[in-house]
Scaffold this motif. Structure first.
Motif, PDB file in Angstrom:
ATOM      1  N   LEU A   1     -11.083   2.523  -4.730  1.00  0.00           N
ATOM      2  CA  LEU A   1     -11.408   1.128  -5.020  1.00  0.00           C
ATOM      3  C   LEU A   1     -10.259   0.446  -5.766  1.00  0.00           C
ATOM      4  CD1 LEU A   1     -13.412  -1.245  -5.061  1.00  0.00           C
ATOM      5  CD2 LEU A   1     -14.284  -0.331  -7.230  1.00  0.00           C
ATOM      6  N   ILE A   2      -9.750   1.105  -6.783  1.00  0.00           N
ATOM      7  CA  ILE A   2      -8.631   0.537  -7.547  1.00  0.00           C
ATOM      8  C   ILE A   2      -7.404   0.380  -6.647  1.00  0.00           C
ATOM      9  CG2 ILE A   2      -7.001   0.986  -9.426  1.00  0.00           C
ATOM     10  CD1 ILE A   2      -9.401   2.284 -10.932  1.00  0.00           C
ATOM     11  N   ASP A   3      -7.158   1.369  -5.797  1.00  0.00           N
ATOM     12  CA  ASP A   3      -6.034   1.279  -4.862  1.00  0.00           C
ATOM     13  C   ASP A   3      -6.196   0.069  -3.942  1.00  0.00           C
ATOM     14  OD1 ASP A   3      -3.681   2.036  -3.386  1.00  0.00           O
ATOM     15  OD2 ASP A   3      -4.979   2.994  -1.902  1.00  0.00           O
ATOM     16  N   TRP A   4      -7.393  -0.132  -3.431  1.00  0.00           N
ATOM     17  CA  TRP A   4      -7.650  -1.251  -2.519  1.00  0.00           C
ATOM     18  C   TRP A   4      -7.506  -2.596  -3.243  1.00  0.00           C
ATOM     19  CZ3 TRP A   4     -11.805  -4.809  -2.271  1.00  0.00           C
ATOM     20  CH2 TRP A   4     -11.821  -5.589  -1.110  1.00  0.00           C
ATOM     21  N   LEU A   5      -8.035  -2.665  -4.468  1.00  0.00           N
ATOM     22  CA  LEU A   5      -7.982  -3.920  -5.224  1.00  0.00           C
ATOM     23  C   LEU A   5      -6.567  -4.296  -5.670  1.00  0.00           C
ATOM     24  CD1 LEU A   5     -11.158  -3.534  -7.474  1.00  0.00           C
ATOM     25  CD2 LEU A   5     -10.848  -5.136  -5.570  1.00  0.00           C
ATOM     26  N   THR A   6      -5.735  -3.306  -5.872  1.00  0.00           N
ATOM     27  CA  THR A   6      -4.389  -3.565  -6.400  1.00  0.00           C
ATOM     28  C   THR A   6      -3.297  -3.207  -5.394  1.00  0.00           C
ATOM     29  OG1 THR A   6      -4.231  -1.361  -7.404  1.00  0.00           O
ATOM     30  CG2 THR A   6      -5.193  -3.130  -8.759  1.00  0.00           C
ATOM     31  N   ALA A   7      -3.616  -3.262  -4.112  1.00  0.00           N
ATOM     32  CA  ALA A   7      -2.659  -2.876  -3.068  1.00  0.00           C
ATOM     33  C   ALA A   7      -1.366  -3.690  -3.175  1.00  0.00           C
ATOM     34  CB  ALA A   7      -3.278  -3.066  -1.694  1.00  0.00           C
ATOM     35  N   PRO A   8      -0.220  -3.003  -3.165  1.00  0.00           N
ATOM     36  CA  PRO A   8       1.059  -3.719  -3.252  1.00  0.00           C
ATOM     37  C   PRO A   8       1.395  -4.418  -1.939  1.00  0.00           C
ATOM     38  CG  PRO A   8       1.452  -1.382  -2.960  1.00  0.00           C
ATOM     39  CD  PRO A   8      -0.032  -1.558  -3.096  1.00  0.00           C
ATOM     40  N   LYS A   9       2.245  -5.414  -2.031  1.00  0.00           N
ATOM     41  CA  LYS A   9       2.722  -6.096  -0.831  1.00  0.00           C
ATOM     42  C   LYS A   9       3.994  -5.404  -0.366  1.00  0.00           C
ATOM     43  CE  LYS A   9       0.920 -10.587  -2.077  1.00  0.00           C
ATOM     44  NZ  LYS A   9      -0.049 -11.017  -1.195  1.00  0.00           N
ATOM     45  N   GLY A  10       4.177  -5.356   0.936  1.00  0.00           N
ATOM     46  CA  GLY A  10       5.371  -4.755   1.498  1.00  0.00           C
ATOM     47  C   GLY A  10       6.547  -5.719   1.466  1.00  0.00           C
ATOM     48  N   ILE A  11       7.741  -5.158   1.482  1.00  0.00           N
ATOM     49  CA  ILE A  11       8.928  -6.012   1.517  1.00  0.00           C
ATOM     50  C   ILE A  11       9.104  -6.584   2.913  1.00  0.00           C
ATOM     51  CG2 ILE A  11      10.085  -4.779  -0.346  1.00  0.00           C
ATOM     52  CD1 ILE A  11      11.824  -3.413   1.743  1.00  0.00           C
ATOM     53  N   LYS A  12       9.715  -7.746   2.983  1.00  0.00           N
ATOM     54  CA  LYS A  12       9.986  -8.401   4.265  1.00  0.00           C
ATOM     55  C   LYS A  12      11.434  -8.135   4.641  1.00  0.00           C
ATOM     56  CE  LYS A  12       5.985 -10.470   4.573  1.00  0.00           C
ATOM     57  NZ  LYS A  12       5.000 -10.011   5.503  1.00  0.00           N
ATOM     58  N   ARG A  13      11.628  -7.665   5.861  1.00  0.00           N
ATOM     59  CA  ARG A  13      12.962  -7.412   6.381  1.00  0.00           C
ATOM     60  C   ARG A  13      13.125  -8.218   7.663  1.00  0.00           C
ATOM     61  NH1 ARG A  13      11.033  -1.982   5.529  1.00  0.00           N
ATOM     62  NH2 ARG A  13      12.100  -0.970   3.805  1.00  0.00           N
ATOM     63  N   PRO A  14      14.358  -8.449   8.075  1.00  0.00           N
ATOM     64  CA  PRO A  14      14.558  -9.045   9.401  1.00  0.00           C
ATOM     65  C   PRO A  14      13.917  -8.142  10.462  1.00  0.00           C
ATOM     66  CG  PRO A  14      16.610  -9.056   8.144  1.00  0.00           C
ATOM     67  CD  PRO A  14      15.621  -8.253   7.354  1.00  0.00           C
ATOM     68  N   GLU A  15      13.378  -8.744  11.508  1.00  0.00           N
ATOM     69  CA  GLU A  15      12.656  -7.991  12.539  1.00  0.00           C
ATOM     70  C   GLU A  15      13.458  -6.837  13.114  1.00  0.00           C
ATOM     71  OE1 GLU A  15      10.528 -10.063  15.633  1.00  0.00           O
ATOM     72  OE2 GLU A  15      10.136 -11.731  14.271  1.00  0.00           O
ATOM     73  N   GLU A  16      14.738  -7.078  13.378  1.00  0.00           N
ATOM     74  CA  GLU A  16      15.549  -6.023  13.990  1.00  0.00           C
ATOM     75  C   GLU A  16      15.750  -4.842  13.035  1.00  0.00           C
ATOM     76  OE1 GLU A  16      18.051  -9.255  12.274  1.00  0.00           O
ATOM     77  OE2 GLU A  16      16.546  -9.270  13.853  1.00  0.00           O
TER      78      GLU A  16
END
Length: 123
Positions: free
Chosen positions: A14-29
């Motif tokens: 539950l704590i993992d789900w509530l505090t899930a980190p955001k992933g980094i954004k990279r160029p598509e390629e």
């Protein structure tokens, strides 16, 4: 004791789900290249194991789509882990290199360090 383990596991998830980190954004390629490289990596884990959660959160922060196999609930994953890694211990990261040889890595800190080093250079 089983009830306590069940409650703690549920709380961890539950704590993992509530505090899930955001992933980094990279160029598509760049992300496509990383996604191709992660096809040769598998994480053997237990869903509610705190050290496995730690590794999965790191994977999410780095936007790594690594296959996970639950060695607790899947008998085939358990057999693969014992046969390849030599012990039923999680988390365990299996890395297959270009020649087909396998490296089995235990310890969440070592796994996270490996992933950060390998994929921060790719960004």
């Amino acid at each position: 004791m089983r009830i306590i383990h069940k409650l703690l596991g549920t709380l961890i998830l539950l704590i993992d789900w509530l505090t899930a980190p955001k992933g980094i954004k990279r160029p598509e390629e760049v992300q496509a290249v990383i996604n191709e490289q992660t096809k040769a990596i598998t994480l053997y884990q237990y869903k509610a194991c705190p050290f496995c959660v730690k590794v999965r959160r790191s994977m999410k922060r780095q936007s790594l789509s690594i296959e996970t196999r639950d060695a607790k609930r899947c008998e085939m994953a358990k057999i693969e882990l014992l046969k390849g890694g030599g012990k039923l211990k999680v988390p365990c990261l299996k890395v297959v290199n270009d020649t087909g040889s396998e490296k089995w890595m235990y310890e969440s800190k070592d796994i996270i360090g490996y992933l950060e080093q390998r994929f921060s250079e790719a960004a």
